[in-house]
Design an enzyme around this catalytic site. Structure first.
Site, PDB file in Angstrom:
ATOM      1  CB  ALA A  65      46.915  44.527  49.307  1.00  0.00           C
ATOM      2  N   GLY A 111      48.782  43.945  44.501  1.00  0.00           N
ATOM      3  CA  GLY A 111      48.536  42.530  44.801  1.00  0.00           C
ATOM      4  C   GLY A 111      47.782  41.814  43.691  1.00  0.00           C
ATOM      5  CD  GLU A 114      52.638  42.143  44.727  1.00  0.00           C
ATOM      6  OE1 GLU A 114      51.641  42.626  45.300  1.00  0.00           O
ATOM      7  OE2 GLU A 114      53.777  42.142  45.227  1.00  0.00           O
ATOM      8  CD  GLU A 134      52.373  47.289  45.112  1.00  0.00           C
ATOM      9  OE1 GLU A 134      52.770  47.785  44.031  1.00  0.00           O
ATOM     10  OE2 GLU A 134      51.852  46.165  45.183  1.00  0.00           O
TER      11      GLU A 134
END
Ligand code: CAA
Length: 254
Positions: A65, A111, A114, A134
């Site tokens: 992200a 992300g 993911e 993270e």
């Protein structure tokens, strides 16, 4: 048409390249919106039977992200980021009725991993590095990582990856079942296209039902979904074509 995506459609295969090389293809709001809109459009586009997701450049699939975008968020904004991302992109990818294959061409972090895990399966180039970093930011994975990684590699391996935040090599990802194949980077897209071409020659109607039933495999609705879907397919033209082709000793034309 999409500012952050390059799309090539050929032979019923859409190669979707996530294209923010200046940020190693990190997922900001605009890129996530582009992916979501593309999927909405691709759903009913008869020219697309299989989607390959990959990242631009030779270094990164997706580096996570976009950290810069959420750096001053509070709890409420953080929760919304995860909720909207999951609903609009990650769950949409997982439930998408056409196969989505992630061609992991470099870093797949946070992300990015993911997104690869929400895809129906993954292949990687030899230089790929995968991880969920993270906790180094004081966060946990927010786009489904705590849920999908344990299912793919087992709870213990997922715990080690999430708690240490360490990246693993493509080879290690292959050994633990996180990616299906590892190939030299120069061959990654060709290999992804070859797999996609195999898929595109099969019944799209049947594959959509397979995706639907497989997504229910962790629930108590899975077997029932399989039985119903199996039955429904007998009333579809693809079943007639597939069986006729078998009996006539020819290739089916779906
Ligand atoms: N968000 C925003 N920008 C990012 C980014 C990210 N996730 N990852 C890389 N970039 C940017 C860098 O800031 C840098 O930009 P500038 O040149 O403007 O500074 C550019 O991309 C190139 O990156 P580096 O110079 O850092 O490249 P490197 O080769 O030295 O390192 C890397 C590569 C190891 C991937 C490193 O960039 C990195 O650690 N990135 C962050 C990875 C990460 O923590 N991802 C998880 C994000 S949080 C998340 O995903 C939450 C969630 O689950 C929802």
């Amino acid at each position: 048409m999409y500012q952050n995506l390059e799309i090539q459609i050929e032979n019923k295969i859409a190669v979707v390249t996530l294209n923010r090389p200046q940020a190693l293809n990190a997922l900001n709001k605009d890129l996530l919106n582009d992916i979501s809109s593309f999927l909405d459009e691709a759903k009913d586009n008869a020219a697309i039977r299989v989607i390959i997701l990959t990242g631009s450049g030779e270094k990164s699939f997706v580096a996570g992200a976009d950290i810069k975008e959420f750096s001053d968020f509070n709890g409420q904004q953080g929760e919304l980021l995860a909720k909207q991302g999951q609903e609009n992109v990650f769950n949409k990818v997982e439930k998408f009725p056409k196969p989505i294959l992630a061609a992991v061409n470099g870093f797949a972090l946070g992300g990015g991993l993911e997104l690869a895990m929400a895809s129906h399966f993954r292949i990687a180039s030899e230089n790929a590095k995968l991880g969920l970093p993270e906790v180094t930011l004081g966060l946990i994975p927010g786009y489904g990582g705590t849920q999908r990684l344990p299912k793919l590699v087992g709870k213990g391996r997922a715990a080690q990856m999430i708690f240490t935040a360490e990246m693993i090599s493509a080879q290690r990802a292959y050994e633990i079942g996180l990616v299906n194949e590892v190939v030299p980077q120069a061959e990654l897209l060709d290999r992804a296209k070859a797999i996609a071409a195999k898929i595109a020659g099969n019944s799209a109607t049947a594959i959509a039902k397979a995706i639907y039933a497989m997504n229910l495999s962790d629930t108590d609705k899975g077997f029932e979904a399989e039985i119903k879907s199996f039955g429904e397919l007998f009333d579809q033209p693809d079943f007639k074509e597939g069986v006729s082709a078998f009996l006539e000793k020819r290739k089916p034309n779906f």
